[in-house]
Design an enzyme around this catalytic site. Sequence first.
Site, PDB file in Angstrom:
ATOM      1  N   GLY A   1     -17.078 -26.418 -26.165  1.00 41.53           N
ATOM      2  CA  GLY A   1     -15.922 -25.342 -25.908  1.00 41.53           C
ATOM      3  C   GLY A   1     -15.889 -24.746 -24.952  1.00 41.53           C
ATOM      4  O   GLY A   1     -16.775 -23.654 -24.744  1.00 41.53           O
ATOM      5  N   ALA A   2     -14.849 -24.345 -24.362  1.00 41.44           N
ATOM      6  CA  ALA A   2     -14.747 -23.656 -22.846  1.00 41.44           C
ATOM      7  C   ALA A   2     -13.486 -22.707 -23.297  1.00 41.44           C
ATOM      8  O   ALA A   2     -12.790 -22.468 -22.301  1.00 41.44           O
ATOM      9  CB  ALA A   2     -14.503 -24.347 -21.685  1.00 41.44           C
ATOM     10  N   GLY A   3     -13.275 -22.015 -24.615  1.00 43.78           N
ATOM     11  CA  GLY A   3     -12.469 -21.163 -25.048  1.00 43.78           C
ATOM     12  C   GLY A   3     -13.195 -19.641 -24.620  1.00 43.78           C
ATOM     13  O   GLY A   3     -14.210 -19.804 -23.963  1.00 43.78           O
TER      14      GLY A   3
ATOM     15  N   ASN B   1     -16.148 -29.743 -22.659  1.00 46.90           N
ATOM     16  CA  ASN B   1     -14.672 -28.992 -23.005  1.00 46.90           C
ATOM     17  C   ASN B   1     -13.527 -30.096 -23.039  1.00 46.90           C
ATOM     18  O   ASN B   1     -13.875 -31.076 -22.020  1.00 46.90           O
ATOM     19  CB  ASN B   1     -14.203 -28.144 -22.134  1.00 46.90           C
ATOM     20  CG  ASN B   1     -13.015 -27.192 -22.606  1.00 46.90           C
ATOM     21  OD1 ASN B   1     -13.149 -26.902 -23.915  1.00 46.90           O
ATOM     22  ND2 ASN B   1     -12.096 -27.357 -22.037  1.00 46.90           N
TER      23      ASN B   1
ATOM     24  N   GLU C   1       3.978 -11.304 -32.113  1.00 49.28           N
ATOM     25  CA  GLU C   1       3.915 -11.490 -30.592  1.00 49.28           C
ATOM     26  C   GLU C   1       4.978 -12.353 -30.224  1.00 49.28           C
ATOM     27  O   GLU C   1       5.703 -12.285 -29.103  1.00 49.28           O
ATOM     28  CB  GLU C   1       2.399 -11.573 -30.243  1.00 49.28           C
ATOM     29  CG  GLU C   1       1.756 -10.400 -30.297  1.00 49.28           C
ATOM     30  CD  GLU C   1       0.557 -10.308 -29.221  1.00 49.28           C
ATOM     31  OE1 GLU C   1      -0.117 -11.324 -29.323  1.00 49.28           O
ATOM     32  OE2 GLU C   1       0.255  -9.302 -28.835  1.00 49.28           O
TER      33      GLU C   1
END
Lengths: 402, 402
Positions: free
Chosen positions: B10-12, B37, B170
């Site tokens: 994962g590349a969060g 990812n 938001e």
Amino acid sequence: MSKPKIVVLGAGYAGITTTKRLTKQLSPEQAEIVLINKHNYHYESTWLHEVAAGTISPNQARYMISDVINPNRVRLIYDSVVEIKKDENRVVLENSEVTYDYLVVALGFVTNTFGIKGMNEHALFIQDIDSARLISEHIEYQFAQYSAGENTDEESLNIIVGGGGFTGIEFVGELADIVPKLCKKYDIARNKVRIINVEAAPSVLPMFDRDLVSYALQALEARGVEFRMGAAIKECTKEGFIVGDDAELIKGGTVVWTGGVTGNPVLGKSGFELVKGKVNVDADLRVPGEENLFVLGDCSWVMDKQSGRPYAPTGQLAMQEADVAAYNLKALLTNQPLKEFALDDKGTVASLGLSDGIGSIFSGTKLQGKAAAAMKKVVDDRSLFLVGGPKLVLKKGKFRPF
Amino acid sequence: MSKPKIVVLGAGYAGITTTKRLTKQLSPEQAEIVLINKHNYHYESTWLHEVAAGTISPNQARYMISDVINPNRVRLIYDSVVEIKKDENRVVLENSEVTYDYLVVALGFVTNTFGIKGMNEHALFIQDIDSARLISEHIEYQFAQYSAGENTDEESLNIIVGGGGFTGIEFVGELADIVPKLCKKYDIARNKVRIINVEAAPSVLPMFDRDLVSYALQALEARGVEFRMGAAIKECTKEGFIVGDDAELIKGGTVVWTGGVTGNPVLGKSGFELVKGKVNVDADLRVPGEENLFVLGDCSWVMDKQSGRPYAPTGQLAMQEADVAAYNLKALLTNQPLKEFALDDKGTVASLGLSDGIGSIFSGTKLQGKAAAAMKKVVDDRSLFLVGGPKLVLKKGKFRPF
């Protein structure tokens, strides 16, 4: 004694040009002028295929009527025409009524589906700003749904276009420009998206010579457009077109019909005698037997005496008719003889996307490729210039003069 | 002797920060690093509500992984994780397999519908770039259909948002910014479009003090957002939410659920012991009993020793966990003692559109209005800075430093 009142219905090419010419040629004392239009803007109906593809913004293809017509000189009414009571010199609008001494009917076209089953329900039309914009939003929505995994059916990405006339071919030319950009934006391989033009006749663009048509077909095929010519559409369903005797289904998530137009249905509702949805007018552009009633643009047929057939409906035709209608209105007010209309044909140019096109201009000169594309922009800018002058070309033009 | 191999899934926020730190702290001889990812880009998951509203472009919210992680130092694999075989130190991907000596699981969140009937089928989620972009396209498509007369039901313009947490609030703040622009673009009166936030709890934004919450509610209501608090959603249908005991239908053409998230389902499929969809990790961020297995960000719960409850999941938390995980991986390789994680809480800021917001920063300072909105942009830019330095802030940042 009250001033004569000229009412113009519609602010398309014919209506807005007529109005503009009248304001130049008549003094405020000579006539009261009223322009009635559904929206407060004019749009370039010959640019709508670009709005539909998303290659230009809706705003580039329209301008405020009050930017080119002085509201102190012309009474501007933004309302829809319900019916023309020509025996009473009266026009019924959705929210009011207007009487007239002279009437110019220039209410434009609507899409004609020729009664093809399901076409009204399931196909999108390139008809006005809102309907054209809906198409570009619809196409992008298919891409967004596909890339978000909401629609795993690859055929939802296909764009199928019925009709190989001017609009249909210019539209697929724009699609060939925009689809690679959408593919990049949504991380979708270009070869997953098919652009398919479907035409019942054995070829497309009947108004052009065969060598130009074959150039156009090759150029568009090289950019990924598929053609199904000689394929009559039997039915339009939610899934796409059913064509030919073997009822083949051509599937697409976006289905657009460009195969026909006809005059505004207000004509029929108002008791005009119609030929294929339009009014045959005399050479002075008035309805036969009606002294004070002009019908212009896509609402009328004007006979071309040379060919013995009516002129093909174009923006060029509409604007030249407007010149003659304005001249003849002034002639009526001043008891001068009326002029007969004859088209001064500058030629015909079709774009095939931003940087390609075909054209026959003046007496027989043929253009293709970049030269035709450039000429098309000159043509488009000319229609802006004729109504709004250089200022409007600067604001909305496609080919900046500097 | 072969180098130890660290694999990051994962590349969060957690995964890309861990990888970045490892490249700084370890020499190429000390370890091989692999980052896996699904996409070739990282996206700012805390900015997705802006993509969903259409107030920023999808591209502003993402950047190429290879722009911040040197592909010569880290092996980058773009593929989806199917299962973690932790007893075999092996990860099964859709298109290949990878073994590891140390594993960092940072696979992020998925939307949790809590089993509310119809929610999976009919609501849109703010989950990743593609799903967020679909929402903005969906909203605009409703406007395009309405203005083209394809959908005459005014309620199709309504945007209803389930969930009054961070994302939900938001998001409606962004909607309050974009809806007037869409109305102008599509010639639709602003009062025809309702933005409705639906929350089961008696209030929204439970992480903020009551005075800030009441500021936020008033500010958003003044900009046309409606709140239905204490309204539990019983069911989601094609038409909207059915709420409360009297089964009232709140209709909308755009239905978005922001009411819950949980850890990536790969965790469950891989036999991890889960608490509310996530893994409880030790203070050193490893899975209890697993020497070589870290779980970070939205996939894990880390106990806050002060409050006795797990830390709330935020981008800030994920990035700070990444710092500790990278430190501890180096400690494991060099036989040093491991660090315990403790959040250095910089505060929490919620935006309410471009120029409004609320926040509690450092030890008790409260912000609201423009100051909070500015602080939010500082926070957002900080997350870019921590991974990509000033260059990335210049490229994708919201608050240019000059």
